[in-house]
Scaffold this active site. Structure first.
Site, PDB file in Angstrom:
ATOM      1  CB  CYS A 134      -2.073  -0.988   2.476  1.00 44.03           C
ATOM      2  SG  CYS A 134      -2.965  -1.354   3.835  1.00 44.03           S
ATOM      3  CB  CYS A 137      -4.874   0.903   4.561  1.00 40.28           C
ATOM      4  SG  CYS A 137      -3.278   0.168   5.033  1.00 40.28           S
ATOM      5  CG  ASP A 138      -6.140   2.538   1.279  1.00 34.58           C
ATOM      6  OD1 ASP A 138      -6.505   3.245   2.169  1.00 34.58           O
ATOM      7  OD2 ASP A 138      -5.194   2.616   0.591  1.00 34.58           O
TER       8      ASP A 138
END
Ligand SMILES: Cc1cc2nc3c(=O)[nH]c(=O)nc-3n(C[C@H](O)[C@H](O)[C@H](O)COP(=O)(O)OP(=O)(O)OC[C@H]3O[C@@H](n4cnc5c(N)ncnc54)[C@H](O)[C@@H]3O)c2cc1C
Length: 307
Positions: A134, A137-138
């Site tokens: 992701c 997200c990261d």
């Protein structure tokens, strides 16, 4: 006992719930995480109609959820472990991980799909320590760092482009000699100075001590093996349908649910919508369309079958 249980609160399930509740069905929508599905992991969506400018994935899904709740949809937290039809009563029994069982006249399976894993040495070990599925997200953890993105479809191209906001260098590693994603995304990626395509190449292992330090790859044509220094590896190589709670006899060899054009499975009263079904285009607008179709069909089934 419910008229309808919808399993999965992504775009397919939320849309099904909106159509179902507006038809007057007594229904619940079950979700094992928080509502929104995969779209909440997407930075921006620019191909869902109705929004002039790109809309953040979480915002689009919170609007869908809000619309469903305003109409009175009850979203129940729970992980469905099986959904079976009792041929004597013609009712479905939906079993939850916590032991709860709820009966319904009809079921819509809308549980989408999960990231496919590379299944190579180091992947599991470094998940959360450099290996990610992701970018939204990261991505921010990789500011001014070097990363590898694995894949060549739309998601890999979109996410590689998104990572140019943070990373200093992105190796886009693809097993074929050209990308599979749509032209506009290919053009964006190839125009970026930060992205270096690495064609005909497969990853062999992810290496490091505490965190990811390198990725070992092999060129499929020349057989040459090499090691690229990277701080992160983002994997976007496709998805596997979340269908392990459904009867085997409605699945194809890829474990997708086989449906007709009306989202009907071969078990009467059981419908499937969205990314988990056969021949799905795996897009939000298609999932929403499937959800609407499935809910209208479920309504017809409940009214006409005497269930
Ligand atoms: C990084 C990324 C970027 C994308 N970008 C775009 C884009 O720009 N435009 C576009 O159109 N599409 C995009 N997509 C694709 C889009 O997200 C999917 O097509 C869409 O989310 C499919 O919706 P769905 O409702 O079928 O499934 P999902 O969104 O996967 O939702 C399924 C839901 O079911 C739940 N669930 C699963 N199993 C169970 C269970 N046993 N019990 C209870 N709940 C369960 C899950 O937690 C999930 O919330 C992107 C996907 C990704 C991963």
């Amino acid at each position: 006992m419910k008229d309808l249980i919808i399993i999965g609160a992504g775009p397919a399930g939320l849309t099904a719930s909106i159509y179902g509740i507006r038809s007057g069905l007594d229904l619940i929508l079950v979700e094992k995480l928080s509502p929104g599905g995969q779209v909440v992991n997407t930075f921006e969506v620019e191909n869902y109609p109705g929004f002039i400018d790109p809309i953040p994935g979480w915002e689009l899904m919170s609007k869908m959820e809000g619309q469903a709740r305003r109409l009175g949809v009850e979203i129940v937290a729970g992980h469905v472990k099986s959904a079976e039809k009792d041929e004597d009563s013609s009712l479905f029994k939906v079993n939850f991980a916590d032991g709860t069982v709820i009966e319904a006249k009809s079921v819509i399976a809308a549980t989408g799909s999960s990231y496919r894993k590379l299944d190579i040495k180091g992947e599991k070990e470094f998940t959360g320590r450099g290996v990610s599925y992701c970018a939204t997200c990261d991505g921010a953890f990789f500011k001014d760092k070097r990363v590898a993105v694995i894949g060549g479809g739309n998601t890999a191209l979109e996410e590689a482009h998104f990572l140019t906001r943070f990373a200093s260098k992105i190796y886009l590693i693809h097993r074929r000699d050209r990308f599979r994603g749509v032209k506009i995304l290919q053009e964006r990626v190839l125009a970026s100075e930060k992205i270096e395509p690495v064609y005909d190449t497969i990853p062999e292992s992810i290496n490091g001590s505490e965190k990811v330090e390198t990725i070992s790859v092999k060129n499929k044509k020349s057989g040459k093996e090499s090691t690229i220094p990277v701080d992160g590896v983002f994997v976007f190589i496709g998805f596997d349908p979340n269908t392990d709670y459904l009867p085997e006899n409605i699945l194809n060899e890829k474990k997708e649910v086989i449906v007709d054009k009306r989202m009907k499975t071969k078990i009467e009263g059981l419908f499937a919508a969205g990314d988990l079904r056969s021949e799905s285009a795996r897009q939000i607008v298609m999932a929403a369309s499937d959800g609407a179709t499935a809910a209208l069909e479920a309504y017809d089934y409940i009214i006409n079958s005497g269930a």
